[in-house]
Design a protein around this motif. Structure first.
Motif, PDB file in Angstrom:
ATOM      1  N   TYR A  50       0.627  -1.207  -0.014  1.00 12.18           N
ATOM      2  CA  TYR A  50       0.065   0.006  -0.123  1.00 12.18           C
ATOM      3  C   TYR A  50       0.784   1.100   0.113  1.00 12.18           C
ATOM      4  CZ  TYR A  50      -4.082  -3.248   1.215  1.00 12.18           C
ATOM      5  OH  TYR A  50      -4.685  -3.970   1.060  1.00 12.18           O
ATOM      6  N   MET A  53       2.420   1.859  -3.319  1.00 11.73           N
ATOM      7  CA  MET A  53       1.178   2.333  -4.124  1.00 11.73           C
ATOM      8  C   MET A  53       1.137   3.698  -4.088  1.00 11.73           C
ATOM      9  SD  MET A  53      -1.587  -0.770  -4.193  1.00 11.73           S
ATOM     10  CE  MET A  53      -2.898   0.442  -4.759  1.00 11.73           C
ATOM     11  N   LYS A  54       1.128   4.052  -2.871  1.00 15.33           N
ATOM     12  CA  LYS A  54       1.095   5.744  -2.565  1.00 15.33           C
ATOM     13  C   LYS A  54       2.117   6.482  -3.080  1.00 15.33           C
ATOM     14  CE  LYS A  54      -2.279   4.541   1.444  1.00 15.33           C
ATOM     15  NZ  LYS A  54      -2.124   4.232   2.871  1.00 15.33           N
ATOM     16  N   LEU A  97       1.290   8.234   8.392  1.00 24.14           N
ATOM     17  CA  LEU A  97       1.901   7.125   9.081  1.00 24.14           C
ATOM     18  C   LEU A  97       0.739   5.855   8.726  1.00 24.14           C
ATOM     19  CD1 LEU A  97       3.206   5.783  11.329  1.00 24.14           C
ATOM     20  CD2 LEU A  97       1.898   6.680  12.863  1.00 24.14           C
ATOM     21  N   GLN A  98       1.330   5.019   8.276  1.00 21.63           N
ATOM     22  CA  GLN A  98       0.713   3.832   7.731  1.00 21.63           C
ATOM     23  C   GLN A  98       0.357   2.991   8.923  1.00 21.63           C
ATOM     24  OE1 GLN A  98      -0.450   3.164   4.726  1.00 21.63           O
ATOM     25  NE2 GLN A  98      -1.053   1.059   4.725  1.00 21.63           N
ATOM     26  N   HIS A  99      -0.930   2.595   8.812  1.00 18.48           N
ATOM     27  CA  HIS A  99      -1.481   1.891  10.014  1.00 18.48           C
ATOM     28  C   HIS A  99      -1.914   0.338   9.552  1.00 18.48           C
ATOM     29  CE1 HIS A  99      -5.100   0.279  12.738  1.00 18.48           C
ATOM     30  NE2 HIS A  99      -5.591   0.003  11.542  1.00 18.48           N
ATOM     31  N   ASP A 121      -4.117  12.627   6.052  1.00 17.92           N
ATOM     32  CA  ASP A 121      -4.611  11.487   6.085  1.00 17.92           C
ATOM     33  C   ASP A 121      -5.924  11.340   7.144  1.00 17.92           C
ATOM     34  OD1 ASP A 121      -4.673   8.835   5.518  1.00 17.92           O
ATOM     35  OD2 ASP A 121      -3.579   8.223   7.180  1.00 17.92           O
ATOM     36  N   TYR A 232     -10.399  -4.354   2.786  1.00 21.33           N
ATOM     37  CA  TYR A 232      -9.153  -4.502   2.090  1.00 21.33           C
ATOM     38  C   TYR A 232      -8.263  -5.819   2.607  1.00 21.33           C
ATOM     39  CZ  TYR A 232      -7.281  -1.527   5.879  1.00 21.33           C
ATOM     40  OH  TYR A 232      -6.990  -0.915   6.925  1.00 21.33           O
ATOM     41  N   ASN A 236      -6.865  -8.841  -1.921  1.00 23.96           N
ATOM     42  CA  ASN A 236      -7.864  -8.042  -2.588  1.00 23.96           C
ATOM     43  C   ASN A 236      -9.489  -8.337  -2.448  1.00 23.96           C
ATOM     44  OD1 ASN A 236      -6.553  -5.591  -3.383  1.00 23.96           O
ATOM     45  ND2 ASN A 236      -5.899  -6.740  -5.167  1.00 23.96           N
ATOM     46  N   PRO A 256     -11.087  -5.247  -6.113  1.00 23.58           N
ATOM     47  CA  PRO A 256     -10.126  -4.277  -6.269  1.00 23.58           C
ATOM     48  C   PRO A 256     -11.093  -3.094  -7.432  1.00 23.58           C
ATOM     49  CG  PRO A 256      -9.224  -5.799  -7.631  1.00 23.58           C
ATOM     50  CD  PRO A 256     -10.314  -6.589  -6.818  1.00 23.58           C
ATOM     51  N   GLY A 257     -10.673  -2.105  -7.377  1.00 23.33           N
ATOM     52  CA  GLY A 257     -11.182  -1.064  -8.471  1.00 23.33           C
ATOM     53  C   GLY A 257     -12.321  -0.135  -8.120  1.00 23.33           C
ATOM     54  N   GLY A 260     -10.529   1.640  -2.957  1.00 27.07           N
ATOM     55  CA  GLY A 260      -9.112   1.769  -2.953  1.00 27.07           C
ATOM     56  C   GLY A 260      -8.516   2.806  -3.636  1.00 27.07           C
ATOM     57  N   PRO A 261      -8.710   2.651  -5.150  1.00 23.16           N
ATOM     58  CA  PRO A 261      -7.812   3.714  -5.762  1.00 23.16           C
ATOM     59  C   PRO A 261      -8.342   5.286  -5.690  1.00 23.16           C
ATOM     60  CG  PRO A 261      -8.987   2.086  -7.241  1.00 23.16           C
ATOM     61  CD  PRO A 261      -9.535   1.824  -5.864  1.00 23.16           C
TER      62      PRO A 261
HETATM   63  N1  LIG Z   1      -2.898   5.652   7.868  1.00 21.54           N
HETATM   64  C1  LIG Z   1      -3.405   5.069   7.057  1.00 21.54           C
HETATM   65  N2  LIG Z   1      -4.132   5.482   6.059  1.00 21.54           N
HETATM   66  C2  LIG Z   1      -4.905   4.729   4.983  1.00 21.54           C
HETATM   67  O1  LIG Z   1      -5.503   5.293   4.098  1.00 21.54           O
HETATM   68  C3  LIG Z   1      -4.632   3.198   5.264  1.00 21.54           C
HETATM   69  C4  LIG Z   1      -3.913   2.741   5.844  1.00 21.54           C
HETATM   70  N3  LIG Z   1      -3.114   3.536   7.298  1.00 21.54           N
HETATM   71  N4  LIG Z   1      -3.682   1.540   6.283  1.00 21.54           N
HETATM   72  C5  LIG Z   1      -4.178   0.569   5.363  1.00 21.54           C
HETATM   73  C6  LIG Z   1      -5.456   1.152   4.532  1.00 21.54           C
HETATM   74  C7  LIG Z   1      -5.736   0.512   3.340  1.00 21.54           C
HETATM   75  N5  LIG Z   1      -5.750   1.482   2.382  1.00 21.54           N
HETATM   76  C8  LIG Z   1      -5.654   1.015   0.987  1.00 21.54           C
HETATM   77  C9  LIG Z   1      -5.642   1.991   0.138  1.00 21.54           C
HETATM   78  C10 LIG Z   1      -5.719   1.822  -1.382  1.00 21.54           C
HETATM   79  C11 LIG Z   1      -6.166   0.639  -1.826  1.00 21.54           C
HETATM   80  C12 LIG Z   1      -6.131   0.149  -3.042  1.00 21.54           C
HETATM   81  O2  LIG Z   1      -5.946   0.963  -3.977  1.00 21.54           O
HETATM   82  N6  LIG Z   1      -6.322  -1.180  -3.459  1.00 21.54           N
HETATM   83  C13 LIG Z   1      -6.593  -1.508  -4.716  1.00 21.54           C
HETATM   84  C14 LIG Z   1      -6.045  -2.844  -5.074  1.00 21.54           C
HETATM   85  C15 LIG Z   1      -4.667  -3.108  -4.572  1.00 21.54           C
HETATM   86  C16 LIG Z   1      -3.526  -3.651  -5.340  1.00 21.54           C
HETATM   87  O3  LIG Z   1      -3.613  -3.597  -6.676  1.00 21.54           O
HETATM   88  O4  LIG Z   1      -2.744  -4.492  -4.785  1.00 21.54           O
HETATM   89  C17 LIG Z   1      -8.016  -1.681  -5.228  1.00 21.54           C
HETATM   90  O5  LIG Z   1      -8.809  -1.537  -4.488  1.00 21.54           O
HETATM   91  O6  LIG Z   1      -7.937  -1.536  -6.389  1.00 21.54           O
HETATM   92  C18 LIG Z   1      -6.318  -0.373  -0.677  1.00 21.54           C
HETATM   93  C19 LIG Z   1      -6.182  -0.182   0.656  1.00 21.54           C
HETATM   94  C20 LIG Z   1      -5.406   2.754   2.866  1.00 21.54           C
HETATM   95  N7  LIG Z   1      -5.229   2.553   4.464  1.00 21.54           N
END
Ligand SMILES: Nc1nc(=O)c2c([nH]1)NC[C@@H]1CN(c3ccc(C(=O)N[C@@H](CCC(=O)O)C(=O)O)cc3)C=[N+]21
Length: 279
Positions: A50, A53-54, A97-99, A121, A232, A236, A256-257, A260-261
């Protein structure tokens, strides 16, 4: 019944296209490069994905991404020092800060130490309070994404029964607040809820934010419901059982799709907002 698959990739593309122009203007006219600092603690592979990706999404748009990866065995103090340094670094506009962080670290204390103007965030209690009162600049990104999808497709929350399943600090609670601010009648369900299917049976809008794969079943929902899946789970997999919920829904986000995006797009948007605020 007309059925709409709520296309998060499409929503996301539209948001990012508009952001690209704003990033250009900041660079050309103000010599400001928006910068998001991401902090990852430990080695959880899906968190690494994740955060990567960010960072990649930032770089694609010309936003600088400062990636900080700390070892799993640091203590809370070290994390607080890192955040303090980023708070004081004028070239950094947003901090993520990723959770979750490893359980020996006080995650809440770390979130609270993020400067409010860099809380893109939406993880601080001040940010949450502002969101709940309806004047916050940066609501948490997944809640913001859910509202963005509803707006994009012209789905009004006004007067609707919205049922949020989950009450976490950066998802269930703030999305409940955002829906309430748009005049939905909001019910927030959680692990102590007595009869979830009974509550869901009157929902016009369902937000699934529980963290249990394919938990919400179509048989619990009424026909025409709008389903937003913020799950999530590993592999996926969302929090709703897509096939049975699809049958009942007038509109539904895939995983997905879906959400998340758009979550990532909201993070980018808030970072650009914060960079503009810094001029
Ligand atoms: N402080 C913090 N802020 C967050 O916003 C945060 C976090 N911690 N911890 C984890 C979760 C999870 N999260 C996702 C973001 C994007 C997708 C995403 O884009 N997923 C794609 C698929 C992923 C892939 O292609 O592998 C989709 O749904 O299409 C998923 C999960 C943000 N989070």
């Amino acid at each position: 019944m007309e059925k709409v698959i709520l296309d998060g990739k499409q929503v996301s593309q539209d948001i990012r296209k508009k952001l690209a122009d704003r990033v250009e203007t900041l660079k050309n006219e103000y010599e400001i490069t928006p910068c998001l600092a991401t902090i990852l603690v430990g080695e959880d592979p899906s968190s690494e994905t994740y955060v990567r990706m960010k960072g990649n999404a930032c770089e694609k748009l010309g936003i600088k991404s400062e990636k900080i990866h700390l070892s799993a065995d640091i203590d809370t103090e070290e994390l607080l020092n890192t955040i303090e340094r980023l708070n004081n670094d004028a070239s950094v506009h947003g901090i993520l800060l990723q959770h979750p962080v490893p359980s020996h670290i006080d995650e809440r204390k770390a979130f609270e130490s993020i400067a409010i103007e860099k809380d893109v965030d939406g993880v601080t209690s001040t940010g949450y309070g502002q969101t709940a009162f309806g004047f916050g600049k940066y609501p948490s990104c997944t809640p913001a994404a859910i509202m963005e999808i509803l707006h994009y497709y012209g789905i009004s929350a006004e007067g609707k029964n919205a049922v949020v399943v989950g009450r976490s600090p950066i998802l269930g609670k703030p999305v409940s607040a955002l829906l309430l601010n748009e005049n939905a009648t909001v019910t927030t369900c959680h692990s102590h809820t007595k009869d979830l299917p009974a509550v869901l049976s009157s929902a016009d809008i369902v937000v699934a934010a529980i963290g249990k794969p394919q938990y919400i079943r179509g048989e619990w929902l009424k026909e025409g419901v709008v389903v937003l899946d913020a799950g999530y789970n590993k592999g996926n997999i969302g929090d709703v059982d897509y096939d049975s919920c699809y049958q009942q829904a007038s509109a539904i986000t895939p995983v997905p799709g879906g959400v998340g995006p758009v979550t990532i797009s909201m993070l980018l948007k808030h970072t650009v907002d914060a960079a503009e605020e810094s001029k």
